[in-house]
Design a protein around this motif. Structure first.
Motif, PDB file in Angstrom:
ATOM      1  N   HIS A 120     -89.981 -51.350 -50.682  1.00 25.69           N
ATOM      2  CA  HIS A 120     -90.916 -50.618 -51.539  1.00 25.69           C
ATOM      3  C   HIS A 120     -90.367 -49.244 -51.914  1.00 25.69           C
ATOM      4  CE1 HIS A 120     -92.035 -47.925 -48.256  1.00 25.69           C
ATOM      5  NE2 HIS A 120     -92.051 -49.001 -47.472  1.00 25.69           N
ATOM      6  N   SER A 133     -95.575 -59.949 -51.976  1.00 27.69           N
ATOM      7  CA  SER A 133     -95.695 -58.579 -51.494  1.00 27.69           C
ATOM      8  C   SER A 133     -96.378 -58.528 -50.135  1.00 27.69           C
ATOM      9  CB  SER A 133     -96.509 -57.759 -52.499  1.00 27.69           C
ATOM     10  OG  SER A 133     -96.689 -56.438 -52.036  1.00 27.69           O
ATOM     11  N   THR A 147     -96.448 -51.317 -51.073  1.00 26.47           N
ATOM     12  CA  THR A 147     -95.726 -52.510 -51.536  1.00 26.47           C
ATOM     13  C   THR A 147     -96.444 -53.136 -52.728  1.00 26.47           C
ATOM     14  OG1 THR A 147     -96.828 -53.781 -49.799  1.00 26.47           O
ATOM     15  CG2 THR A 147     -94.570 -53.052 -49.365  1.00 26.47           C
ATOM     16  N   VAL A 162     -91.279 -58.073 -51.760  1.00 30.38           N
ATOM     17  CA  VAL A 162     -91.385 -56.618 -51.630  1.00 30.38           C
ATOM     18  C   VAL A 162     -91.956 -56.318 -50.252  1.00 30.38           C
ATOM     19  CG1 VAL A 162     -92.331 -54.494 -52.599  1.00 30.38           C
ATOM     20  CG2 VAL A 162     -91.698 -56.384 -54.123  1.00 30.38           C
ATOM     21  N   SER A 163     -91.150 -55.665 -49.432  1.00 25.43           N
ATOM     22  CA  SER A 163     -91.524 -55.494 -48.033  1.00 25.43           C
ATOM     23  C   SER A 163     -91.036 -54.150 -47.507  1.00 25.43           C
ATOM     24  CB  SER A 163     -90.956 -56.678 -47.227  1.00 25.43           C
ATOM     25  OG  SER A 163     -91.476 -56.711 -45.923  1.00 25.43           O
ATOM     26  N   HIS A 164     -90.758 -54.098 -46.216  1.00 27.91           N
ATOM     27  CA  HIS A 164     -90.480 -52.862 -45.481  1.00 27.91           C
ATOM     28  C   HIS A 164     -89.108 -52.960 -44.805  1.00 27.91           C
ATOM     29  CE1 HIS A 164     -94.772 -52.146 -46.072  1.00 27.91           C
ATOM     30  NE2 HIS A 164     -94.860 -53.433 -45.846  1.00 27.91           N
TER      31      HIS A 164
END
Length: 191
Positions: A8, A53, A59, A156-158
């Protein structure tokens, strides 16, 4: 199938650590918004693509901004929510990494479909799950990706989550130095 894990954009919780890590439900900063917009040129989306997501504001906002003006499919999954990396059972989940409730996602991000709406991971997330539990989570998530029939899926992540999936998929030992930068990508192939 190709998976592109995208971290993100810059979140409000990163501006003044460690104090800012205690912000609940942080969104994107102005820089994060610009980073999300830059994804449009780097990875143009079409109506045949899927973006999955994590269920956190930063995100979801990254995905929403990036996909603006396209009809790509957007899904929210707790199986790509924040994950501590490396794992330490003594650490606690920080307020900035708390999942948005499904109801809030439906209300504020209604263009996203919700994967596994009644699943257990919506209530607790994967942040502190054991390595054994994460292995099952990763297998389930990757199988779900295969079932879509898509040639490419964006996730879409961390940073910790992306690195945990990468370590699981490659079998290589990774560290925090392997974290992707804001809106950085990691490409993985699964058969």
């Amino acid at each position: 199938m190709e998976l592109l894990f995208i971290r993100h954009g810059q979140g409000e919780h990163t501006l003044n650590p460690p104090e800012s890590l205690h912000i609940t439900d942080p969104g994107l900063t102005e820089a994060g918004i610009l980073q999300a917009k830059s994804l449009r040129k780097q990875f143009p989306l079409s109506d045949t693509e899927l973006v999955i997501s994590s269920p956190l504001r930063r995100t979801l906002q990254t995905t929403q901004i990036w996909s603006e003006g396209t009809d790509c499919a957007k899904m929210v999954s707790p199986l790509v929510s924040p994950r501590m990396f490396p794992q330490n059972p003594e650490w606690q989940t920080l307020p900035c990494d708390s999942l948005l409730p499904r109801e809030k996602v439906k209300e504020e991000f209604n263009e996203f479909s919700i994967e596994d709406p009644s699943g257990e991971w919506w209530s607790k997330g994967i942040n502190k799950s054991s390595q054994q539990a994460f292995t099952r989570i990763a297998e389930r998530f990757l199988n779900r990706c295969k079932q879509t029939g898509k040639k490419r899926i964006y996730i879409v992540s961390h940073d910790g989550t992306i690195t945990a999936y990468r370590q699981y998929m490659t079998g290589r030992k990774l560290s925090r130095s392997d974290f992707p930068k804001e809106t950085g990508e990691v490409r993985m192939t699964i058969n």
